[in-house]
Write a protein that holds these residues in place. Structure first.
Motif, PDB file in Angstrom:
ATOM      1  N   LYS A   1       1.035   6.908   4.270  1.00 39.20           N
ATOM      2  CA  LYS A   1       1.072   5.598   3.748  1.00 39.20           C
ATOM      3  C   LYS A   1       0.888   4.535   4.978  1.00 39.20           C
ATOM      4  O   LYS A   1       1.888   4.478   5.601  1.00 39.20           O
ATOM      5  CB  LYS A   1       2.299   4.926   2.820  1.00 39.20           C
ATOM      6  N   SER A   2      -0.396   4.056   5.277  1.00 38.99           N
ATOM      7  CA  SER A   2      -0.835   3.231   6.524  1.00 38.99           C
ATOM      8  C   SER A   2      -1.478   2.178   6.180  1.00 38.99           C
ATOM      9  O   SER A   2      -1.991   2.300   4.800  1.00 38.99           O
ATOM     10  CB  SER A   2      -1.145   4.342   7.504  1.00 38.99           C
TER      11      SER A   2
ATOM     12  N   LYS B   1       6.808  -1.018  10.659  1.00 41.37           N
ATOM     13  CA  LYS B   1       7.092  -0.519   9.009  1.00 41.37           C
ATOM     14  C   LYS B   1       6.658  -1.743   8.235  1.00 41.37           C
ATOM     15  O   LYS B   1       7.286  -3.060   8.567  1.00 41.37           O
ATOM     16  CB  LYS B   1       8.339  -0.040   8.922  1.00 41.37           C
TER      17      LYS B   1
ATOM     18  N   ARG C   1       6.540  -3.262   4.517  1.00 47.87           N
ATOM     19  CA  ARG C   1       6.826  -3.152   2.699  1.00 47.87           C
ATOM     20  C   ARG C   1       5.668  -4.056   1.982  1.00 47.87           C
ATOM     21  O   ARG C   1       5.586  -5.166   2.346  1.00 47.87           O
ATOM     22  CB  ARG C   1       8.007  -3.357   2.217  1.00 47.87           C
TER      23      ARG C   1
ATOM     24  N   LEU D   1       4.054  -2.139  -4.446  1.00 49.78           N
ATOM     25  CA  LEU D   1       3.842  -0.865  -3.901  1.00 49.78           C
ATOM     26  C   LEU D   1       5.067  -0.161  -3.457  1.00 49.78           C
ATOM     27  O   LEU D   1       6.031  -0.757  -2.891  1.00 49.78           O
ATOM     28  CB  LEU D   1       2.821  -0.613  -2.916  1.00 49.78           C
ATOM     29  N   GLU D   2       5.227   1.218  -3.857  1.00 46.90           N
ATOM     30  CA  GLU D   2       6.505   1.860  -3.523  1.00 46.90           C
ATOM     31  C   GLU D   2       6.716   2.246  -2.080  1.00 46.90           C
ATOM     32  O   GLU D   2       5.395   2.671  -1.413  1.00 46.90           O
ATOM     33  CB  GLU D   2       6.559   3.192  -4.172  1.00 46.90           C
ATOM     34  N   GLY D   3       7.632   2.269  -1.397  1.00 52.93           N
ATOM     35  CA  GLY D   3       7.691   2.789  -0.041  1.00 52.93           C
ATOM     36  C   GLY D   3       7.422   1.865   1.067  1.00 52.93           C
ATOM     37  O   GLY D   3       7.093   0.883   0.733  1.00 52.93           O
ATOM     38  N   ASP D   4       7.462   2.310   2.306  1.00 57.50           N
ATOM     39  CA  ASP D   4       7.129   1.771   3.224  1.00 57.50           C
ATOM     40  C   ASP D   4       5.604   2.217   4.137  1.00 57.50           C
ATOM     41  O   ASP D   4       5.265   3.407   3.955  1.00 57.50           O
ATOM     42  CB  ASP D   4       8.221   1.800   4.672  1.00 57.50           C
ATOM     43  N   TYR D   5       5.168   1.445   4.566  1.00 58.63           N
ATOM     44  CA  TYR D   5       3.746   1.624   5.172  1.00 58.63           C
ATOM     45  C   TYR D   5       3.736   1.454   6.743  1.00 58.63           C
ATOM     46  O   TYR D   5       4.564   0.579   7.126  1.00 58.63           O
ATOM     47  CB  TYR D   5       2.538   0.661   4.742  1.00 58.63           C
TER      48      TYR D   5
ATOM     49  N   ILE E   1      -5.433  -1.292   3.030  1.00 55.93           N
ATOM     50  CA  ILE E   1      -4.530  -0.303   2.970  1.00 55.93           C
ATOM     51  C   ILE E   1      -5.432   1.014   2.940  1.00 55.93           C
ATOM     52  O   ILE E   1      -6.358   1.210   2.394  1.00 55.93           O
ATOM     53  CB  ILE E   1      -3.793  -0.332   1.444  1.00 55.93           C
ATOM     54  N   TYR E   2      -4.879   2.158   3.519  1.00 55.61           N
ATOM     55  CA  TYR E   2      -5.675   3.237   3.790  1.00 55.61           C
ATOM     56  C   TYR E   2      -5.355   4.149   2.421  1.00 55.61           C
ATOM     57  O   TYR E   2      -4.114   4.191   1.999  1.00 55.61           O
ATOM     58  CB  TYR E   2      -4.859   4.270   4.733  1.00 55.61           C
TER      59      TYR E   2
END
Length: 127
Positions: free
Chosen positions: A56-57, A74, A76, A80-84, A100-101
């Protein structure tokens, strides 16, 4: 010396106000590790980070660096879920934008298209 203490206190308060949670609405597109979209080293990001499918990057436009969205920050992304992690920088022609990768999944990147999203990050206070 007595006059310096209030000045120091005010300076610290101003610095503290500039740190902490930040947010911004930006256009978000998606990119993949394909030479067509990047260059001859599609898994190597602008700061030298290695990109791997599934991670997630994201890449940020260079003007966002000044706002604290620097390497390994980091982020958010609302919806979308989670941290990038910020691991890449976009071409200089882009402003106030993220990418977004999506690994090697070109179909998924095309399905994402272009969306407005709100991003959240913590700007680290400098020592």
């Amino acid at each position: 010396m007595k006059n310096l203490i209030p000045l120091l206190f005010i300076t610290l308060c101003i610095a503290a106000c500039d740190s902490g949670p930040k947010s911004m609405e930006v256009p978000a597109t998606a990119y993949t590790s394909s030479e067509r979209e990047t260059d001859s080293t599609p898994f190597l990001a602008a700061w030298g980070n290695e990109l791997k499918p599934g991670m997630k990057s994201l890449a940020v436009s260079r003007d966002l660096l000044e706002l604290g969205l620097t390497n390994n920050t980091k982020v958010r992304i609302e919806g979308l879920e989670g941290d990038y992690l910020v691991l890449d920088k976009m071409n200089k022609r882009w402003e106030k934008k993220i990418d977004i990768y999506m690994g090697t999944d070109v179909k998924k990147a095309k399905q994402w298209g272009k969306k407005k999203v709100t991003i959240y990050w913590e700007e680290e206070a400098e020592p």
